[in-house]
Design a protein around this motif. Structure first.
Motif, mmCIF file in Angstrom:
data_model
loop_
_atom_site.group_PDB
_atom_site.id
_atom_site.type_symbol
_atom_site.label_atom_id
_atom_site.label_comp_id
_atom_site.label_asym_id
_atom_site.label_seq_id
_atom_site.Cartn_x
_atom_site.Cartn_y
_atom_site.Cartn_z
ATOM 1 N N ASP A 21 -0.099 -7.346 -11.423
ATOM 2 C CA ASP A 21 -0.550 -6.054 -11.945
ATOM 3 C C ASP A 21 0.251 -4.907 -11.320
ATOM 4 N N ILE A 22 0.528 -5.031 -10.026
ATOM 5 C CA ILE A 22 1.329 -3.996 -9.354
ATOM 6 C C ILE A 22 2.710 -3.909 -9.990
ATOM 7 N N LEU A 23 3.354 -5.054 -10.157
ATOM 8 C CA LEU A 23 4.700 -5.062 -10.734
ATOM 9 C C LEU A 23 4.698 -4.576 -12.173
ATOM 10 N N LYS A 24 3.670 -4.941 -12.924
ATOM 11 C CA LYS A 24 3.585 -4.474 -14.319
ATOM 12 C C LYS A 24 3.570 -2.953 -14.390
ATOM 13 N N GLY A 25 2.839 -2.309 -13.472
ATOM 14 C CA GLY A 25 2.802 -0.851 -13.454
ATOM 15 C C GLY A 25 4.166 -0.251 -13.175
ATOM 16 N N TYR A 26 4.923 -0.896 -12.303
ATOM 17 C CA TYR A 26 6.267 -0.395 -11.966
ATOM 18 C C TYR A 26 7.249 -0.581 -13.120
ATOM 19 N N VAL A 27 7.200 -1.735 -13.746
ATOM 20 C CA VAL A 27 8.127 -1.994 -14.851
ATOM 21 C C VAL A 27 7.792 -1.099 -16.040
ATOM 22 N N LYS A 28 6.522 -0.873 -16.261
ATOM 23 C CA LYS A 28 6.113 0.002 -17.359
ATOM 24 C C LYS A 28 6.509 1.451 -17.065
ATOM 25 N N GLY A 29 6.288 1.872 -15.811
ATOM 26 C CA GLY A 29 6.580 3.250 -15.457
ATOM 27 C C GLY A 29 8.068 3.557 -15.392
ATOM 28 N N VAL A 30 8.867 2.603 -14.964
ATOM 29 C CA VAL A 30 10.307 2.833 -14.814
ATOM 30 C C VAL A 30 11.074 2.492 -16.081
ATOM 31 N N LYS A 31 10.682 1.412 -16.774
ATOM 32 C CA LYS A 31 11.479 0.919 -17.880
ATOM 33 C C LYS A 31 10.778 0.938 -19.239
ATOM 34 N N GLU A 32 9.474 1.206 -19.242
ATOM 35 C CA GLU A 32 8.680 1.114 -20.464
ATOM 36 C C GLU A 32 8.781 -0.290 -21.067
ATOM 37 N N GLN A 33 8.694 -1.297 -20.203
ATOM 38 C CA GLN A 33 8.769 -2.693 -20.630
ATOM 39 C C GLN A 33 7.555 -3.458 -20.125
ATOM 40 N N GLY B 134 0.773 -1.239 0.000
ATOM 41 C CA GLY B 134 0.000 0.000 0.000
ATOM 42 C C GLY B 134 0.802 1.285 0.000
ATOM 43 N N GLY B 135 2.126 1.196 -0.152
ATOM 44 C CA GLY B 135 2.941 2.408 -0.144
ATOM 45 C C GLY B 135 3.625 2.651 -1.468
ATOM 46 N N GLY B 136 2.843 2.634 -2.546
ATOM 47 C CA GLY B 136 3.420 2.758 -3.875
ATOM 48 C C GLY B 136 3.032 4.020 -4.605
ATOM 49 N N TYR B 137 3.586 4.174 -5.799
ATOM 50 C CA TYR B 137 3.262 5.279 -6.695
ATOM 51 C C TYR B 137 2.520 4.735 -7.914
ATOM 52 N N PRO B 138 1.609 5.499 -8.479
ATOM 53 C CA PRO B 138 0.973 5.070 -9.732
ATOM 54 C C PRO B 138 1.970 5.135 -10.881
ATOM 55 N N GLU B 139 1.641 4.433 -11.937
ATOM 56 C CA GLU B 139 2.536 4.343 -13.094
ATOM 57 C C GLU B 139 2.904 5.714 -13.653
ATOM 58 N N ALA B 140 1.941 6.612 -13.711
ATOM 59 C CA ALA B 140 2.216 7.946 -14.263
ATOM 60 C C ALA B 140 3.254 8.699 -13.426
ATOM 61 N N THR B 141 3.192 8.546 -12.108
ATOM 62 C CA THR B 141 4.166 9.208 -11.232
ATOM 63 C C THR B 141 5.556 8.616 -11.441
ATOM 64 N N LEU B 142 5.633 7.316 -11.575
ATOM 65 C CA LEU B 142 6.919 6.661 -11.821
ATOM 66 C C LEU B 142 7.538 7.164 -13.119
ATOM 67 N N ARG B 143 6.713 7.270 -14.146
ATOM 68 C CA ARG B 143 7.212 7.751 -15.436
ATOM 69 C C ARG B 143 7.704 9.193 -15.319
ATOM 70 N N SER B 144 7.006 10.004 -14.543
ATOM 71 C CA SER B 144 7.411 11.395 -14.333
ATOM 72 C C SER B 144 8.740 11.477 -13.579
ATOM 73 N N LEU B 145 8.923 10.635 -12.584
ATOM 74 C CA LEU B 145 10.168 10.631 -11.807
ATOM 75 C C LEU B 145 11.355 10.245 -12.679
ATOM 76 N N MET B 146 11.154 9.304 -13.569
ATOM 77 C CA MET B 146 12.229 8.920 -14.483
ATOM 78 C C MET B 146 12.553 10.060 -15.447
ATOM 79 N N ALA B 147 11.523 10.764 -15.885
ATOM 80 C CA ALA B 147 11.732 11.893 -16.792
ATOM 81 C C ALA B 147 12.483 13.033 -16.105
#
Length: 350
Positions: free
Chosen positions: A319-331, A286-299
């Protein structure tokens, strides 16, 4: 009759050897034994040897900078970007789960897995700080999980954590004490074949001699002895305030991360520039960031994202991990069938 009995005994003996060999091969495929077994034994390591290795590594790094100034190793944690870190609470979380998730190219989506966490304590005889391993960490080492995870293409490090006595990163009185402990840490990193070392300044006592120079002093010595290893620090406890000879933590360690979840460290925290900082999250609890926030942090230029308490307990863990991998790595993420161990058990890594 005697000849027949001898032949029977011989056949039984050969059969036992064959069964034993098959079992050994099967075990090594699942959990490879630690390579170079002698290198993992304490008695072959000395402070003199660790100093010699440090000099050789430093000379090699310096020569490479001169001979190939424009060549950068993209697989080095020091150089790599968009890193996804998994902190695994190995007391009751399965460490091998970090190997269970691949991208479309068949490569692991986790870049670095931390064994969380060995402790530091005071040796009652020598009165010196040293690393202690509980049964779960020692079992993980004995089982060969470090080598196993590394064999899958994932870097492995361990976090050092205080343990309710005067062993603390702020509690070294002088450079001699700091160097002695740094040599001990470097020996453990090298004998275990680790790729990285991490520091979490919590749960240590605060004696009268604690000082603001100590933490940076000891980490600078550890980095000197491990120039080829990734040195990381939680920006917590003494890490923010510590300085030694005009240097802060960001001047001696390779990267730092926040100590709350979710939390994004400001550029300049503990002296780290943004490209060497990790926002910290706890996505499976429960202490995560949404995918959009992760993508913004990488940018924005952050080095990557750390995920604390990597576990597969939520039903929607994929599903949680998919959001992180997509947001951080676009994979994309592919889960290896039958790989994940969802048990919460004190013996899960033994």
């Amino acid at each position: 009759m005697i000849l027949i009995m001898k032949n029977i005994y011989l056949m039984a003996f050969l059969l036992m050897i064959m069964v034993s060999s098959c079992r050994k091969i099967k075990t090594e495929q699942a959990f490879p034994e630690i390579k170079d077994q002698l290198e993992t034994q304490q008695d072959v390591w000395t402070a003199e040897r660790i100093e010699q290795i440090a000099k050789q590594k430093k000379d090699s790094i310096d020569r490479a900078k001169i001979d190939k100034p424009n060549e950068v190793d993209p697989n080095s944690l020091m150089n790599k970007k968009n890193i996804l870190i998994a902190y695994v609470e190995v007391n009751n979380r399965a460490f091998k789960n970090v190997t269970c998730f691949l991208n479309d190219e068949g490569k692991p989506v986790i870049d670095l897995a931390w064994v969380f966490a060995p402790n530091i304590n005071i040796n009652s005889g020598t009165k010196k700080a040293y690393i202690t391993y509980n049964k779960q960490v020692q079992g993980l080492i004995n089982k060969g999980y470090i080598r196993y995870v590394q064999s899958k293409g994932i870097k492995v490090g361990m976090t050092l954590l205080g343990n309710h006595d005067n062993a603390g990163f702020r509690n070294f009185k002088n450079l001699e004490e700091a160097t002695d402990f740094a040599q001990h840490v470097a020996i453990e990193v090298r004998r275990l074949g680790l790729d990285a070392i991490d520091f979490d300044d919590e749960y240590s006592e605060n004696p009268s001699w604690a000082n603001n120079e100590s933490f940076v002093m000891v980490v600078s010595e550890i980095k000197r002895l491990l120039p080829d290893k990734f040195v990381h620090c939680y920006i917590f406890g003494g890490a923010s305030a510590s300085s030694y000879k005009g240097k802060r933590m960001g001047d001696v360690a390779d990267a730092g991360a926040s100590a709350f979840y979710p939390q994004t460290p400001s550029p300049g925290s503990a002296g780290f520039p943004i490209e060497r900082l990790f926002p910290s999250t706890k996505p499976f609890s429960g202490g995560g960031y949404p995918e959009a926030t992760l993508r913004s942090l990488m940018a924005q230029g952050y080095k990557g994202i750390m995920m604390f308490d990597f576990n597969m307990f939520p039903n929607n863990y994929l599903d949680i991990l998919k959001g992180y991998v997509k947001g951080v790595k676009e994979q994309n993420v592919i889960e290896i069938p039958g790989c994940v161990d969802r048990r919460e058990s004190d013996d899960v890594n033994l």
